[in-house]
Design an enzyme around this catalytic site. Structure first.
Site, PDB file in Angstrom:
ATOM      1  CB  ALA A 199      60.760  16.617  52.481  1.00  0.00           C
ATOM      2  CE  LYS A 200      53.411  14.241  54.997  1.00  0.00           C
ATOM      3  NZ  LYS A 200      52.517  14.972  54.078  1.00  0.00           N
ATOM      4  N   GLY A 201      57.971  14.531  57.449  1.00  0.00           N
ATOM      5  CA  GLY A 201      58.537  14.279  58.768  1.00  0.00           C
ATOM      6  C   GLY A 201      57.471  13.768  59.703  1.00  0.00           C
ATOM      7  CB  VAL A 209      61.995  10.813  54.614  1.00  0.00           C
ATOM      8  CG1 VAL A 209      62.423  10.226  53.273  1.00  0.00           C
ATOM      9  CG2 VAL A 209      62.082   9.765  55.712  1.00  0.00           C
ATOM     10  CG  ASP A 229      50.927  15.620  57.335  1.00  0.00           C
ATOM     11  OD1 ASP A 229      50.786  15.827  56.129  1.00  0.00           O
ATOM     12  OD2 ASP A 229      50.690  14.503  57.847  1.00  0.00           O
TER      13      ASP A 229
END
Ligand code: NAD
Length: 435
Positions: A124-126, A79, A165
């Site tokens: 952002a992050k995934g 995202v 992460d």
């Protein structure tokens, strides 16, 4: 010609506020704080709508051949919440509990975190829904590469820069970097941060978050007329963030009287020897059995009579159930979301000075930014330069947030959100709406 999509400047209404806020859900908590700050900023409805929505959400299927020859299909998300100030920045997590909603909220969080320290990144992050502990190294590598190809359209040093992460690490970043580089036809180190130092990682990255916590804690104590060298501190969580912060605060002269991890918690009024504790955890993988203090309950650590409490483990550990019992004068949020929104007002009433997570633990993203800068320049800094520049950014950000909290007569958290939201909003106003 005036745009038909001009941003309205009338007073904000919040028709699409989250209908139910769950105290235990840190993302609901974050969004409720976003709303409060937006209201105080009198944010115009157009900008509010933009900032309440993710820019891009991608979901991909990642089929891979498992070691037993069977094909398994994993679901991955990436995202980009907001990239108005620069490339999306945020980790990739491998976990069974990953959902698109969670990844979206975490990407929003990264947007505010990058903005509060004023680095030119968006958020952002995934995440990939998988159980990495049950997978072989080969399976993890194939999954990482397939996921990278799935989201490759968004990746790039100018557009989207992942980092480690939950359950991902330097090795996973090396695979992401290699896969991306193979596809574009040349080595592109700046596409990820948190890489091994040998392939473009930055010195000081590992310690950066704990170091950042130490810097803002020192400044908070100064602001309150106290001094770090005369302070007592309890640290929850003894991993990357907690153990580094404890070590650096001890080096600054503080007495660390309480530490804990998922297996054990200890109290020693005379001060725990942090170097010994770190050595112990290196050997034993846990604090269990450590002899440097009296064993106490994990929950007791949070309510010790100390100057500073540094939660650096989990989210939602300070709630309405224990906030009344917190005795620390300063809470430095090393973890993301350790305090629930409902507990905030209790701490406020008690006069506890909270350094909010988006500021307190922004040292990590700041040195990620340094890594990206070094990769792009092809010129690497020594560790002192990294630490000095980190100190400068953390101190300036603390001062910025403190000044805003004073001028708005509010707490540090609301001020941090106001500062970051106003920075993102201002870029949207300047750029306008492309249509
Ligand atoms: P880590 O996995 O290295 O360490 C986590 C520590 O918390 C471990 O010592 C673990 O035993 C302990 N822990 C787990 N459950 C606990 C419990 N119930 N009570 C007490 N301790 C418990 O993780 P980390 O990288 O140090 O991250 C800690 C927190 O900081 C997380 O919330 C993370 O999202 C946040 N954070 C980390 C970074 C970073 O750069 N590492 C950056 C920003 C935010």
């Amino acid at each position: 010609m005036a745009s038909k999509h001009r941003l309205s400047t009338s007073k904000i209404v919040h028709p699409d506020k989250d209908p139910v806020l769950n105290e235990e859900n840190p993302f609901d908590a974050m969004m409720s704080r976003f709303d409060r700050a937006a209201e105080l900023l009198d944010l115009e409805p157009g900008i509010y709508k933009i900032l309440r929505n993710a820019e891009k959400q991608i979901t991909v299927s990642c089929p891979i051949v498992m070691d037993n020859g069977e094909v398994e299909v994993f679901t991955g998300h990436r995202v980009l919440y907001n990239t108005s100030r620069g490339p999306g920045k945020g980790g990739i997590r491998f976990d069974m509990h990953v959902t698109l909603e969670e990844v979206t909220a975490l990407a929003a969080w990264m947007t505010w975190k990058s903005a509060v320290v004023n680095i030119p990144f968006g958020g952002a992050k995934g995440g990939v829904v998988c159980d990495p502990l049950k997978m072989s190294v080969g399976e993890l590598e194939r999954l990482t590469r397939r996921y990278t190809v799935g989201i490759i359209q968004t990746l790039g040093p100018d557009s989207d820069v992942p980092a480690p992460d939950v359950n991902t690490n330097e090795r996973v970043m090396a695979w992401v970097m290699d896969t991306y580089s193979m596809h574009v036809g040349h080595t592109t180190t700046a596409v990820v941060t948190g890489k091994p130092v040998e392939m473009g990682g930055s010195l000081g990255r590992r310690e950066a978050t704990g170091r950042g916590c130490t810097i803002v804690t020192t400044d908070a104590l100064d602001h309150l007329g106290m001094h770090v060298s005369k302070s007592t501190i309890a640290v929850q969580g003894f991993g990357n963030v907690g153990s580094t912060a404890a070590m650096l605060l001890e080096e600054a002269g503080a007495k660390i009287v309480g530490i804990s991890d998922r297996d054990a918690a200890f109290h020693n009024a005379k001060g725990i020897n942090i170097k010994q504790a770190i050595e112990y955890v290196k050997k034993n993988k846990s604090l269990k059995g450590f002899k440097g203090g009296d064993e106490i309950q994990g929950s007791e650590l949070l309510t010790l009579d100390v100057d500073v409490l540094l939660p650096a483990a989990l989210e939602s550990v300070i709630t309405t159930k224990n906030a009344h019992d917190i005795r620390a004068k300063v809470v430095c949020e090393g973890a993301n979301g350790p305090t629930t929104a409902a507990a905030d007002s209790i701490l406020d009433e008690k006069g506890v000075f909270v350094i909010p997570d988006i500021l307190a633990n922004a040292g990590g993203v700041t040195v990620s930014y340094f890594e990206w800068v070094q990769d792009r320049g092809g010129y690497f800094w020594d560790e002192k330069t990294v630490n000095d520049r980190l100190t400068e950014i953390m101190r300036r950000s603390f001062a910025d947030v403190l000044a805003l909290s004073k001028s708005h007569k509010g707490n540090m958290r609301t001020a941090a959100y106001m500062l970051s939201i106003s920075r993102v909003a201002s870029v949207h106003r300047l750029r306008g709406i492309y249509s």
